[in-house]
Motif scaffolding. Structure first.
Motif, PDB file in Angstrom:
ATOM      1  N   THR A  87      19.802  57.965  -8.963  1.00 58.15           N
ATOM      2  CA  THR A  87      20.973  57.277  -9.480  1.00 58.15           C
ATOM      3  C   THR A  87      21.207  55.936  -8.794  1.00 58.15           C
ATOM      4  N   ASN A 104      19.652  63.150  -0.210  1.00 49.91           N
ATOM      5  CA  ASN A 104      21.009  63.265  -0.742  1.00 49.91           C
ATOM      6  C   ASN A 104      21.954  63.741   0.354  1.00 49.91           C
ATOM      7  N   ASP A 152      25.098  61.842  -2.757  1.00 48.30           N
ATOM      8  CA  ASP A 152      25.139  60.413  -2.451  1.00 48.30           C
ATOM      9  C   ASP A 152      23.812  60.049  -1.797  1.00 48.30           C
ATOM     10  N   SER A 209      21.398  64.070  -8.376  1.00 47.51           N
ATOM     11  CA  SER A 209      21.349  62.607  -8.248  1.00 47.51           C
ATOM     12  C   SER A 209      20.118  61.998  -8.887  1.00 47.51           C
TER      13      SER A 209
END
Length: 626
Positions: free
Chosen positions: A565, A199, A213, A545
């Protein structure tokens, strides 16, 4: 090829090819690919997916190798850790070796499909060479920004072409590949062995908290950049967010900020401080900008098991310290703050009261108690509930789905506030009215009204303000939102959507812009997540995430598993089986238990490393704050 005690795998030429394929993992299926003399590409069993201890060493082509050996050797070399993929390039013509860009993309294949054609053996080999078809099921693509994007499993049909090229001396010719698919082609097992999800973190637009992200980096040294995993991660962060997330996050540092040239290794000192040399001058880096970038790096590197970073110090182009930030200071930028207390779970009892589940307890009398206020008294029987991340407010949907109520959990107020009513008519079913609610980290309350002909997404600012209809162009008459869960950072929403009789899991991006009278909120660019599942029945956020998903693969039984995700998964993502799961709730921290509602066992709990344990004999709709 054989594996020694360290897990290394080395090639031993054509005679050892069967061992090569059995040891190194999958190209077309779960194992490496080989090019047998018949010309067909076949998949064989390989190493366990994600076995990062196994290392593959590429072997250069032997003198006078035939076309089959050239294609076979190249496919094996693509799975190796060879610096610069230098050995893989030896299987290519001089022109192809210069133009091939393995860093351009990664195509991930899983499973095999029958070849529709064999290698072209009828062509004139002297003048036309030979074409080898490659087939398999493409399940994902990783782009040059390290973003993983799953695809609906589909047939992958590409080809490798070999020709004879004069040797350097010009007297002889050797078979080499002159045409090939772009980037790398890896089977799922080889991909998981060579790459890991990390991440990276960016600030939610206009806010002071970080958004995860996920990207993929090499498990070990990257063959192209020669960077170790820590340096790869820092580089990926400085390159900026992935395209899908970019519209809703900010990067505080100046454009062009990157690592100082030729930096390939970053290590901590004896005080667990990581010094990061940048290519910028000190006068371009203000104090707050530096501090926020340091926070991004600290939180990002916390996801790497190979390094323990307590502090980050940023250095300018001349080696001068710009700023230093420790873990405790970075905590203020988290979307969910660490409180030191166990996270509380909630559920709805048989009589419609909202209950709080105690952190421990073995039976109904000890494990649960009604929450304070009207939602815990049963004045309005409930069907679903949600709690703010700070535990101050609760939302409850009436059992018939007609109304959304909000009440304090910190004071014993007499009556809950009704903030929204469904547009469905009097004869509608509960499932054609309001969905379960969800709070984001901003304190806004989300819900879907599923009224036929009047479907809408709604957000209630602060949970008690004037509700606003969310712009969602994808929400058409033939689309139905079964349930929703908003991320703690408030920029992503997980949606269970039914269309054409099939329920799928989609992740949407939440965009906010100031309008004339009020803020305009939109959910855009839905991305499918659980593409291997034929249907999905429940979902919950499980950290920044990660999601916990309940679903069923085609022809399979119901399963519970973790998904990123971005749609990626791992070999260890499947959780212990549980029959008849109607809902699941995951905590934000991994050391807390999962909670689920089972039609057979009531409310059950799964502690890390254990099996499901019944907690309350009857209950539904379990949730953690969010």
């Amino acid at each position: 090829m054989g594996a020694d005690a360290r897990g290394d795998v080395r090639g031993r030429g054509r005679g050892g090819r069967a061992l090569v394929l059995a040891a190194c993992g999958g190209l077309l299926a779960t194992g490496c690919a080989t090019m047998p003399d018949s010309g067909e590409v076949q998949g064989v069993r390989g190493a366990n997916a994600g076995d990062s201890q196994v290392r593959v060493y590429a072997v250069a082509p032997r003198e006078n190798a035939n076309p089959d050996e050239i294609v076979d050797g190249f496919l094996e070399a693509m799975t190796s850790d060879d610096p610069g993929f230098a050995t893989a390039r030896k299987y290519l013509t001089r022109k192809a070796a210069k133009s091939w860009k393995p860093e351009q993309s990664i195509t991930v294949l899983g499973g095999t499909a029958p070849d529709r054609e064999q290698a072209d053996r009828t062509a004139n080999l002297e003048t036309q060479g030979r074409t080898y078809p490659i087939s398999g099921r493409r399940i994902a693509v990783v782009d040059d920004r390290h973003a993983y994007r799953p695809t609906v499993p589909e047939e992958y049909a590409q080809a490798i072409h070999v020709v004879q090229e004069p040797t350097a001396g010009g007297k002889d010719k050797e078979w080499r590949i002159d045409d090939l698919p772009p980037g790398l082609i890896l089977g799922e097992a080889d991909f998981l062995r060579n790459y890991r999800s990390v991440n990276t973190y960016y600030f939610a637009s206009g806010e002071n908290w970080l958004v995860a992200d996920p990207v993929y980096i090499r498990q070990r040294q990257d063959p192209v950049t020669r960077m170790d995993p820590v340096t790869q991660t820092v580089k990926a962060l400085l390159e900026g967010p992935t395209p899908w997330l970019r519209p809703v996050v900010d990067s505080p540092y100046p454009t062009g900020t990157g690592l100082k040239e030729d930096v390939t290794t970053l290590t901590t000192d004896d005080q667990s401080t990581l010094k990061v040399p940048l290519n910028v001058k000190a006068d371009r880096f203000g104090g707050e900008v530096c501090r926020r970038l340091a926070a991004q790096l600290l939180v990002t590197l916390g996801d790497l098991p190979s390094v323990n970073v307590d502090q980050v110090e940023l250095l300018d182009a001349g080696g001068k310290g710009l700023c230093r930030l420790g873990k405790g200071q970075a905590e203020e930028f988290q979307a969910v703050r660490e409180t030191g207390r166990d996270e509380a779970a909630y559920f709805v009892a048989e009589d419609g009261r909202m209950m709080a589940l105690a952190p421990s307890g073995k039976d109904a009398a000890q494990s649960a108690a009604p929450v304070p206020g009207p939602l815990g008294k049963g004045t309005v029987p409930l069907g679903a509930v949600a709690v703010t991340h700070d535990g101050a407010l609760a939302a409850g949907v009436s059992k018939d789905g007609t109304a959304l109520h909000v009440s304090s959990l910190t004071s014993d107020q007499e009556q809950a506030q009704t903030v929204l009513r469904s547009r469905a008519g009097a004869g509608a079913r509960p499932e054609d009215r309001l969905s379960e609610p969800s709070w984001d980290g901003r304190g806004d309350l989300w819900i879907a009204d599923r009224a036929p002909g009047h479907q809408r997404l709604v957000v209630v600012p602060g949970g008690t303000g004037k509700w606003t209809e969310v712009r969602a162009r994808w929400l058409t008459e033939d689309t139905r939102v079964e349930s929703l869960r908003v991320s703690a950072d408030g920029v992503r929403i997980a949606l269970l959507i039914t269309r054409d009789g099939r329920t799928t899991l989609q992740i949407g991006r939440i965009e906010r812009e100031d309008g004339t009278d009020e803020q305009v909120v939109s959910v855009r660019d839905l991305q499918p997540v659980a593409l291997r599942m034929e249907s999905v029945s429940a979902v919950s956020w499980a950290g920044p995430s990660r999601l916990v998903v309940v679903g069923r693969e085609a022809g399979g039984v119901q399963q519970i598993r973790y998904l990123q995700t971005d749609g990626s998964t791992s070999a260890t993502s499947v959780l212990p089986g549980l029959n008849g799961v109607s809902a699941v709730a995951a905590p934000h921290r991994e050391n807390q238990p999962l909670v689920a509602a089972s039609r057979n066992d009531g409310i059950v709990r799964l502690m890390p490393g254990a099996n499901w344990q019944p907690v309350v004999k009857a209950g539904t709709a379990p949730v953690y704050p969010g």
